[in-house]
Design a protein around this motif. Sequence first.
Motif, PDB file in Angstrom:
ATOM      1  N   ASP A   1       0.858  -1.185   0.000  1.00  0.00           N
ATOM      2  CA  ASP A   1       0.000   0.000   0.000  1.00  0.00           C
ATOM      3  C   ASP A   1       0.898   1.239   0.000  1.00  0.00           C
ATOM      4  OD1 ASP A   1      -1.683   2.127   0.583  1.00  0.00           O
ATOM      5  OD2 ASP A   1      -2.973   0.966   1.912  1.00  0.00           O
ATOM      6  N   LEU A   2       1.124   1.815  -1.172  1.00  0.00           N
ATOM      7  CA  LEU A   2       2.053   2.947  -1.292  1.00  0.00           C
ATOM      8  C   LEU A   2       1.543   4.185  -0.556  1.00  0.00           C
ATOM      9  CD1 LEU A   2       3.337   2.715  -4.979  1.00  0.00           C
ATOM     10  CD2 LEU A   2       4.331   1.780  -2.892  1.00  0.00           C
ATOM     11  N   ASP A   3       0.222   4.349  -0.509  1.00  0.00           N
ATOM     12  CA  ASP A   3      -0.348   5.489   0.202  1.00  0.00           C
ATOM     13  C   ASP A   3      -0.052   5.386   1.698  1.00  0.00           C
ATOM     14  OD1 ASP A   3      -2.032   7.895   0.385  1.00  0.00           O
ATOM     15  OD2 ASP A   3      -3.427   6.583   1.434  1.00  0.00           O
ATOM     16  N   LEU A   4      -0.228   4.189   2.251  1.00  0.00           N
ATOM     17  CA  LEU A   4       0.074   3.972   3.665  1.00  0.00           C
ATOM     18  C   LEU A   4       1.564   4.165   3.933  1.00  0.00           C
ATOM     19  CD1 LEU A   4      -1.377   1.174   5.903  1.00  0.00           C
ATOM     20  CD2 LEU A   4       1.034   1.732   6.023  1.00  0.00           C
TER      21      LEU A   4
ATOM     22  N   GLN B   1       5.329   8.523  -8.238  1.00  0.00           N
ATOM     23  CA  GLN B   1       4.957   8.966  -6.884  1.00  0.00           C
ATOM     24  C   GLN B   1       5.703  10.264  -6.583  1.00  0.00           C
ATOM     25  OE1 GLN B   1       2.931   7.773  -4.314  1.00  0.00           O
ATOM     26  NE2 GLN B   1       2.003   6.318  -5.751  1.00  0.00           N
ATOM     27  N   HIS B   2       5.261  11.350  -7.243  1.00  0.00           N
ATOM     28  CA  HIS B   2       5.981  12.626  -7.157  1.00  0.00           C
ATOM     29  C   HIS B   2       5.954  13.224  -5.748  1.00  0.00           C
ATOM     30  CE1 HIS B   2       6.500  12.337 -11.372  1.00  0.00           C
ATOM     31  NE2 HIS B   2       5.236  12.563 -11.684  1.00  0.00           N
ATOM     32  N   ARG B   3       4.861  12.981  -5.013  1.00  0.00           N
ATOM     33  CA  ARG B   3       4.804  13.524  -3.654  1.00  0.00           C
ATOM     34  C   ARG B   3       5.896  12.899  -2.789  1.00  0.00           C
ATOM     35  NH1 ARG B   3      -0.462  10.683  -0.765  1.00  0.00           N
ATOM     36  NH2 ARG B   3       0.082   8.540  -1.312  1.00  0.00           N
ATOM     37  N   ALA B   4       6.234  11.620  -3.082  1.00  0.00           N
ATOM     38  CA  ALA B   4       7.318  10.962  -2.344  1.00  0.00           C
ATOM     39  C   ALA B   4       8.656  11.610  -2.698  1.00  0.00           C
ATOM     40  CB  ALA B   4       7.341   9.474  -2.656  1.00  0.00           C
ATOM     41  N   SER B   5       8.837  11.964  -3.972  1.00  0.00           N
ATOM     42  CA  SER B   5      10.069  12.643  -4.401  1.00  0.00           C
ATOM     43  C   SER B   5      10.201  14.003  -3.727  1.00  0.00           C
ATOM     44  CB  SER B   5      10.066  12.814  -5.923  1.00  0.00           C
ATOM     45  OG  SER B   5      10.024  11.561  -6.567  1.00  0.00           O
ATOM     46  N   ILE B   6       9.074  14.711  -3.590  1.00  0.00           N
ATOM     47  CA  ILE B   6       9.089  16.029  -2.941  1.00  0.00           C
ATOM     48  C   ILE B   6       9.443  15.889  -1.463  1.00  0.00           C
ATOM     49  CG2 ILE B   6       7.641  17.984  -2.248  1.00  0.00           C
ATOM     50  CD1 ILE B   6       6.042  17.455  -4.900  1.00  0.00           C
ATOM     51  N   LEU B   7       8.805  14.916  -0.800  1.00  0.00           N
ATOM     52  CA  LEU B   7       9.105  14.708   0.618  1.00  0.00           C
ATOM     53  C   LEU B   7      10.551  14.251   0.802  1.00  0.00           C
ATOM     54  CD1 LEU B   7       8.134  14.753   3.524  1.00  0.00           C
ATOM     55  CD2 LEU B   7       7.187  12.462   3.213  1.00  0.00           C
ATOM     56  N   LEU B   8      11.069  13.504  -0.152  1.00  0.00           N
ATOM     57  CA  LEU B   8      12.461  13.072  -0.114  1.00  0.00           C
ATOM     58  C   LEU B   8      13.391  14.290  -0.116  1.00  0.00           C
ATOM     59  CD1 LEU B   8      13.997  10.395  -0.045  1.00  0.00           C
ATOM     60  CD2 LEU B   8      13.975  10.386  -2.537  1.00  0.00           C
ATOM     61  N   ALA B   9      13.043  15.302  -0.893  1.00  0.00           N
ATOM     62  CA  ALA B   9      13.827  16.547  -0.920  1.00  0.00           C
ATOM     63  C   ALA B   9      13.744  17.261   0.424  1.00  0.00           C
ATOM     64  CB  ALA B   9      13.320  17.452  -2.041  1.00  0.00           C
TER      65      ALA B   9
ATOM     66  N   VAL C   1       9.575   5.399  -4.443  1.00  0.00           N
ATOM     67  CA  VAL C   1       9.878   5.947  -5.773  1.00  0.00           C
ATOM     68  C   VAL C   1      10.388   4.849  -6.707  1.00  0.00           C
ATOM     69  CG1 VAL C   1      11.349   7.564  -7.033  1.00  0.00           C
ATOM     70  CG2 VAL C   1      10.301   8.263  -4.886  1.00  0.00           C
ATOM     71  N   ARG C   2      11.145   3.887  -6.155  1.00  0.00           N
ATOM     72  CA  ARG C   2      11.608   2.754  -6.983  1.00  0.00           C
ATOM     73  C   ARG C   2      10.428   1.909  -7.451  1.00  0.00           C
ATOM     74  NH1 ARG C   2      16.239   2.407  -3.607  1.00  0.00           N
ATOM     75  NH2 ARG C   2      15.192   0.902  -2.231  1.00  0.00           N
ATOM     76  N   LYS C   3       9.455   1.704  -6.549  1.00  0.00           N
ATOM     77  CA  LYS C   3       8.274   0.916  -6.916  1.00  0.00           C
ATOM     78  C   LYS C   3       7.429   1.640  -7.962  1.00  0.00           C
ATOM     79  CE  LYS C   3       7.700  -1.390  -2.407  1.00  0.00           C
ATOM     80  NZ  LYS C   3       6.843  -1.434  -1.195  1.00  0.00           N
ATOM     81  N   ASP C   4       7.334   2.967  -7.816  1.00  0.00           N
ATOM     82  CA  ASP C   4       6.494   3.746  -8.742  1.00  0.00           C
ATOM     83  C   ASP C   4       7.119   5.133  -8.929  1.00  0.00           C
ATOM     84  OD1 ASP C   4       4.632   5.048 -10.236  1.00  0.00           O
ATOM     85  OD2 ASP C   4       3.004   4.907  -8.789  1.00  0.00           O
ATOM     86  N   PRO C   5       7.881   5.335 -10.019  1.00  0.00           N
ATOM     87  CA  PRO C   5       8.545   6.625 -10.263  1.00  0.00           C
ATOM     88  C   PRO C   5       7.584   7.811 -10.366  1.00  0.00           C
ATOM     89  CG  PRO C   5       9.424   4.913 -11.695  1.00  0.00           C
ATOM     90  CD  PRO C   5       8.197   4.344 -11.044  1.00  0.00           C
TER      91      PRO C   5
END
Length: 396
Positions: free
Chosen positions: A71-74, A106-114, A100-104
């Motif tokens: 569950d990527l959202d969770l 997932q831009h919100r994950a990339s933003i939070l990663l920054a 991000v590896r599972k689903d490139p």
Amino acid sequence: AWLPEILLQLAALLQEQEKQDEAMQVLEEGHLLFPEQREIAKRYGSRLLTRGRTKRAIKALEIGRDLENNDLDLEFKLAKAYAQTTSGLDQADTLLKQIVRKDPKQHRASILLAEVALAKGNIEEANKGLLKLERKLDQVDAGTQKSFAIAKAKVQRAEGMLAEAIQTIEEIHEERASDLTITSLLCEFYREADREAEAFQIINHQYLTLPKTSETLLWFAREAQAAGKTNEATQELRKGMQEGFNAPSIKLELLKAHWNDGKWHSEKAFVREALEEMQLGPQTLIELARYLENAHGYLAAIDCLKAALNRPDVDKVSIYSTIAENHLRLNQPDLGLEAVENALALAPQNIKLIIRKSELLESAEKLQAALENIEIALKILPKDFKLLDRKAKLLQ
């Protein structure tokens, strides 16, 4: 099988009706009844996160993740919770990279990663991540664009470009004038730029133009206090309560504001007046105690916790343990030992309580007894490094 679904539907209905505290209570009870129900754990953890109860949110979301690791959202919500704690930044970083590896996409994950990189002091890495994403902004939804603008502004501020950060947030604020998160950040930047009066003017204007709900009332009270306008926050909260906004979260915020204004004779008087004036549930008392502890109001926190002890369905072991911890902070080891003994009577094998008792005995200069309690703890955890280190120090 049908009861968890009914509880979820009830919580959603209560949220639609602006009954946030009641919705939270339904989810909390649902999580206690069905600890292995993934969707309840996820919703409960998410609500805890929005209320700033990060540690409990992490526990609930970790349970949900362990029940379903696809569950990527969770997973994103869990990463978001990790990111709100200094000790959890590495966990957030690892989990976000997995997402991000599972689903490139997932831009919100990339933003939070920054943002995580920024929190770890790596401005260059944060900038690099945002620049990579900026080229794809026309492909993302409005919520992701908002998150990007916030992250970009935070990086600009970290680089010492406060004027540019303000401009970034002002641009998105023009598009989303009613967005409370954007307004809060804009006003935070204004205060940093010595534009306090302008910041409060924006807060006041926004509050007056939005429908009055528990959420907007709480938002105004918190922003007013951040702007140093505690009296305005207190007045508006009292007015709101007279108009029927009597949710526990409103009462709690009013008590926080009252504590901050300092217009009370003593810590004991503050708690006594609070209990006399308001009907506070046990969870509200515990949350108030937690706030008072962070504000170094340890005596007041103890009195709140003692009041919570008299209510049904509370975790007495946890409450006694916290009372003992506050007595330790006040250098009152004898009173702390009394509280920890009450807790140990309910949970004699609780390792944290045994260690807490050792700390209190050491504070009371009863070193032999403190050592004996560490020995008891070592029988439960014989290879625990911290316990072995503590034993070595007591033997010196």
